[in-house]
Design a protein around this motif. Structure first.
Motif, PDB file in Angstrom:
ATOM      1  N   VAL A  47       8.978  12.509   2.834  1.00  0.00           N
ATOM      2  CA  VAL A  47      10.012  13.481   2.450  1.00  0.00           C
ATOM      3  C   VAL A  47       9.523  14.362   1.306  1.00  0.00           C
ATOM      4  O   VAL A  47       9.659  15.594   1.335  1.00  0.00           O
ATOM      5  CB  VAL A  47      11.318  12.759   2.073  1.00  0.00           C
ATOM      6  CG1 VAL A  47      12.304  13.732   1.436  1.00  0.00           C
ATOM      7  CG2 VAL A  47      11.941  12.103   3.291  1.00  0.00           C
ATOM      8  N   LEU A  48       8.952  13.745   0.279  1.00  0.00           N
ATOM      9  CA  LEU A  48       8.464  14.523  -0.862  1.00  0.00           C
ATOM     10  C   LEU A  48       7.335  15.461  -0.457  1.00  0.00           C
ATOM     11  O   LEU A  48       7.283  16.614  -0.900  1.00  0.00           O
ATOM     12  CB  LEU A  48       7.990  13.576  -1.958  1.00  0.00           C
ATOM     13  CG  LEU A  48       9.081  12.780  -2.685  1.00  0.00           C
ATOM     14  CD1 LEU A  48       8.448  11.763  -3.632  1.00  0.00           C
ATOM     15  CD2 LEU A  48      10.010  13.705  -3.445  1.00  0.00           C
ATOM     16  N   CYS A  49       6.443  14.981   0.394  1.00  0.00           N
ATOM     17  CA  CYS A  49       5.313  15.806   0.817  1.00  0.00           C
ATOM     18  C   CYS A  49       5.768  16.965   1.698  1.00  0.00           C
ATOM     19  O   CYS A  49       5.270  18.094   1.558  1.00  0.00           O
ATOM     20  CB  CYS A  49       4.285  14.962   1.553  1.00  0.00           C
ATOM     21  SG  CYS A  49       3.419  13.780   0.489  1.00  0.00           S
ATOM     22  N   VAL A  50       6.697  16.720   2.598  1.00  0.00           N
ATOM     23  CA  VAL A  50       7.216  17.789   3.450  1.00  0.00           C
ATOM     24  C   VAL A  50       7.941  18.835   2.606  1.00  0.00           C
ATOM     25  O   VAL A  50       7.811  20.049   2.843  1.00  0.00           O
ATOM     26  CB  VAL A  50       8.138  17.212   4.537  1.00  0.00           C
ATOM     27  CG1 VAL A  50       8.883  18.327   5.266  1.00  0.00           C
ATOM     28  CG2 VAL A  50       7.334  16.388   5.534  1.00  0.00           C
ATOM     29  N   ALA A  51       8.698  18.387   1.598  1.00  0.00           N
ATOM     30  CA  ALA A  51       9.372  19.325   0.704  1.00  0.00           C
ATOM     31  C   ALA A  51       8.355  20.172  -0.056  1.00  0.00           C
ATOM     32  O   ALA A  51       8.515  21.395  -0.204  1.00  0.00           O
ATOM     33  CB  ALA A  51      10.267  18.566  -0.273  1.00  0.00           C
ATOM     34  N   GLY A  52       7.293  19.528  -0.534  1.00  0.00           N
ATOM     35  CA  GLY A  52       6.244  20.273  -1.221  1.00  0.00           C
ATOM     36  C   GLY A  52       5.529  21.237  -0.302  1.00  0.00           C
ATOM     37  O   GLY A  52       5.187  22.357  -0.690  1.00  0.00           O
ATOM     38  N   LEU A  53       5.308  20.816   0.943  1.00  0.00           N
ATOM     39  CA  LEU A  53       4.657  21.685   1.918  1.00  0.00           C
ATOM     40  C   LEU A  53       5.521  22.907   2.216  1.00  0.00           C
ATOM     41  O   LEU A  53       5.025  24.037   2.284  1.00  0.00           O
ATOM     42  CB  LEU A  53       4.392  20.897   3.203  1.00  0.00           C
ATOM     43  CG  LEU A  53       3.745  21.652   4.360  1.00  0.00           C
ATOM     44  CD1 LEU A  53       2.362  22.136   3.967  1.00  0.00           C
ATOM     45  CD2 LEU A  53       3.670  20.756   5.595  1.00  0.00           C
ATOM     46  N   ALA A  62       0.829  -1.202   0.000  1.00  0.00           N
ATOM     47  CA  ALA A  62       0.000   0.000   0.000  1.00  0.00           C
ATOM     48  C   ALA A  62       0.865   1.254   0.000  1.00  0.00           C
ATOM     49  O   ALA A  62       0.547   2.233  -0.683  1.00  0.00           O
ATOM     50  CB  ALA A  62      -0.924  -0.009   1.225  1.00  0.00           C
ATOM     51  N   ASN A  63       1.966   1.243   0.757  1.00  0.00           N
ATOM     52  CA  ASN A  63       2.888   2.383   0.747  1.00  0.00           C
ATOM     53  C   ASN A  63       3.440   2.640  -0.653  1.00  0.00           C
ATOM     54  O   ASN A  63       3.540   3.786  -1.101  1.00  0.00           O
ATOM     55  CB  ASN A  63       4.046   2.137   1.716  1.00  0.00           C
ATOM     56  CG  ASN A  63       3.622   2.188   3.169  1.00  0.00           C
ATOM     57  OD1 ASN A  63       2.580   2.741   3.504  1.00  0.00           O
ATOM     58  ND2 ASN A  63       4.425   1.601   4.045  1.00  0.00           N
ATOM     59  N   ARG A  64       3.809   1.569  -1.344  1.00  0.00           N
ATOM     60  CA  ARG A  64       4.335   1.723  -2.705  1.00  0.00           C
ATOM     61  C   ARG A  64       3.266   2.275  -3.642  1.00  0.00           C
ATOM     62  O   ARG A  64       3.557   3.111  -4.511  1.00  0.00           O
ATOM     63  CB  ARG A  64       4.860   0.381  -3.216  1.00  0.00           C
ATOM     64  CG  ARG A  64       6.138  -0.075  -2.544  1.00  0.00           C
ATOM     65  CD  ARG A  64       6.768  -1.248  -3.276  1.00  0.00           C
ATOM     66  NE  ARG A  64       5.977  -2.464  -3.130  1.00  0.00           N
ATOM     67  CZ  ARG A  64       6.155  -3.355  -2.162  1.00  0.00           C
ATOM     68  NH1 ARG A  64       7.096  -3.162  -1.249  1.00  0.00           N
ATOM     69  NH2 ARG A  64       5.407  -4.446  -2.091  1.00  0.00           N
ATOM     70  N   ALA A  65       2.039   1.817  -3.482  1.00  0.00           N
ATOM     71  CA  ALA A  65       0.946   2.301  -4.330  1.00  0.00           C
ATOM     72  C   ALA A  65       0.710   3.791  -4.112  1.00  0.00           C
ATOM     73  O   ALA A  65       0.487   4.550  -5.072  1.00  0.00           O
ATOM     74  CB  ALA A  65      -0.331   1.515  -4.052  1.00  0.00           C
ATOM     75  N   VAL A  66       0.749   4.234  -2.861  1.00  0.00           N
ATOM     76  CA  VAL A  66       0.573   5.657  -2.564  1.00  0.00           C
ATOM     77  C   VAL A  66       1.685   6.474  -3.202  1.00  0.00           C
ATOM     78  O   VAL A  66       1.446   7.542  -3.790  1.00  0.00           O
ATOM     79  CB  VAL A  66       0.521   5.890  -1.039  1.00  0.00           C
ATOM     80  CG1 VAL A  66       0.591   7.374  -0.718  1.00  0.00           C
ATOM     81  CG2 VAL A  66      -0.753   5.300  -0.458  1.00  0.00           C
ATOM     82  N   LEU A  67       2.918   5.994  -3.101  1.00  0.00           N
ATOM     83  CA  LEU A  67       4.048   6.711  -3.693  1.00  0.00           C
ATOM     84  C   LEU A  67       3.883   6.842  -5.200  1.00  0.00           C
ATOM     85  O   LEU A  67       4.062   7.929  -5.771  1.00  0.00           O
ATOM     86  CB  LEU A  67       5.358   5.990  -3.355  1.00  0.00           C
ATOM     87  CG  LEU A  67       6.635   6.587  -3.979  1.00  0.00           C
ATOM     88  CD1 LEU A  67       6.838   8.028  -3.533  1.00  0.00           C
ATOM     89  CD2 LEU A  67       7.844   5.731  -3.630  1.00  0.00           C
ATOM     90  N   VAL A  68       3.544   5.752  -5.863  1.00  0.00           N
ATOM     91  CA  VAL A  68       3.369   5.780  -7.316  1.00  0.00           C
ATOM     92  C   VAL A  68       2.234   6.721  -7.705  1.00  0.00           C
ATOM     93  O   VAL A  68       2.361   7.540  -8.630  1.00  0.00           O
ATOM     94  CB  VAL A  68       3.109   4.359  -7.857  1.00  0.00           C
ATOM     95  CG1 VAL A  68       2.650   4.401  -9.310  1.00  0.00           C
ATOM     96  CG2 VAL A  68       4.364   3.503  -7.715  1.00  0.00           C
ATOM     97  N   TYR A  69       1.111   6.628  -6.998  1.00  0.00           N
ATOM     98  CA  TYR A  69      -0.027   7.481  -7.320  1.00  0.00           C
ATOM     99  C   TYR A  69       0.333   8.961  -7.143  1.00  0.00           C
ATOM    100  O   TYR A  69       0.012   9.795  -8.010  1.00  0.00           O
ATOM    101  CB  TYR A  69      -1.225   7.128  -6.449  1.00  0.00           C
ATOM    102  CG  TYR A  69      -2.368   8.096  -6.616  1.00  0.00           C
ATOM    103  CD1 TYR A  69      -3.201   8.023  -7.730  1.00  0.00           C
ATOM    104  CD2 TYR A  69      -2.595   9.109  -5.680  1.00  0.00           C
ATOM    105  CE1 TYR A  69      -4.241   8.930  -7.899  1.00  0.00           C
ATOM    106  CE2 TYR A  69      -3.630  10.014  -5.853  1.00  0.00           C
ATOM    107  CZ  TYR A  69      -4.441   9.916  -6.961  1.00  0.00           C
ATOM    108  OH  TYR A  69      -5.448  10.829  -7.127  1.00  0.00           O
TER     109      TYR A  69
END
Length: 295
Positions: A276-282, A17-24
């Protein structure tokens, strides 16, 4: 009532599920930019990008989505009473915390482009279809479908809901949305757990998005006509009270029966990458509107 043991047994694994969220998230953030660079209008870009991102994620993670289908959460209809009550808590809570965001981050709010401000004519219709249809369906399948069901396998229901809500909030990479989406992120997860129907959260998400788009359109119109009034401290405190009360009622009301789980790994490299990606975007969405023009 849903069978919690059957739901847990057929859920996808947390790591998958973690991988699916990352890809999406990678797809749904990259594809709109490519569409806009190609000259596509905003609404159509969002609509097609969300649909393609969901389709590709389903194709890559077929087994995980098949497990979600077997859980029964896709076949059960949303209970009308629970859905209506959840809406009555989600919408005022979102509006109240939106006032808090307007008070704490006035410059960020003022300099952040309003959703749909560039859409007009037929493209505005595509935008509404995307916001109220495709995007809620895609995000609920990924977050309250795959992620929540997977986390319930290895954590208590409340902990699984909290983790899912946190990832969902970070994924929107906006300090304003981080506040306004708090009610939806928690209430949607708990409503799915209580009702056993993913369509409960899809409806909540769709109506919440329609409200956000309507408020955004109204704010853009007011800004162009007469300017936007600043949010006062009293309004912000009132909003905080409303948001807090709505969340407190939701916590007390939406309490599913405990279900068995088998403790196991929840955090993986994919989840760390998402955070990490979400925090950078935030951080970017918080700092860029504060940068001086031409700086």
């Amino acid at each position: 009532m849903p069978d919690p043991e059957a739901t847990s047994a057929t859920a996808p694994s947390p790591l998958e599920a973690n991988r699916a969220v990352l890809v999406y998230l990678l797809l749904v953030n990259v594809l709109p930019g490519l569409a806009l660079l190609a000259g596509w209008p905003v609404g159509l870009s969002l609509l097609l990008s969300a649909a393609v991102a969901l389709l590709l994620t389903v194709l890559v993670f077929r087994r995980a989505f098949a497990a979600l289908a077997r859980s029964g959460r896709l076949s059960r209809p949303p209970p009308p009473g629970l859905t209506a009550g959840s809406l009555l808590l989600t919408l005022p809570g979102a509006l109240g915390l939106g006032l808090v965001a307007g008070y704490l981050l006035p410059q960020v709010v003022a300099n952040t482009p309003q959703l749909g401000s560039e859409a007009e004519g037929l493209d505005l219709l595509w935008l509404f279809v995307a916001v109220a249809g495709v995007v809620p369906l895609a995000e609920e399948l990924v977050f309250r479908g795959l992620l929540l069901g997977a986390y319930e396998r290895v954590r208590p229901l409340a902990v699984a809901a909290l983790w899912t809500a946190g990832v969902f909030l970070l994924a929107h990479a906006s300090p304003v949305q981080l506040l306004t989406l708090i009610p939806l992120s928690w209430i949607a997860a708990r409503a799915v757990q209580v009702s056993g129907s993913l369509w409960t959260s899809v409806l909540l998400h769709a109506v919440n998005n329609l409200l956000a788009l309507g408020v955004s359109q109204l704010a853009a119109q007011q800004a162009s006509d007469a300017g936007v009034d600043e949010v006062t401290l009293s309004l912000a405190l009132g909003g905080l009270l409303v948001g807090g009360v709505c969340l407190w009622i939701a916590v007390r009301w939406l309490r599913p029966k405990p279900q068995p789980y088998a403790p196991g790994p929840l955090v993986s490299g994919s989840l760390i990458a998402v955070i990490v990606l979400c925090v950078a975007g935030l951080a970017a969405s918080l700092l860029l509107p504060l940068a001086p023009p031409g700086g």
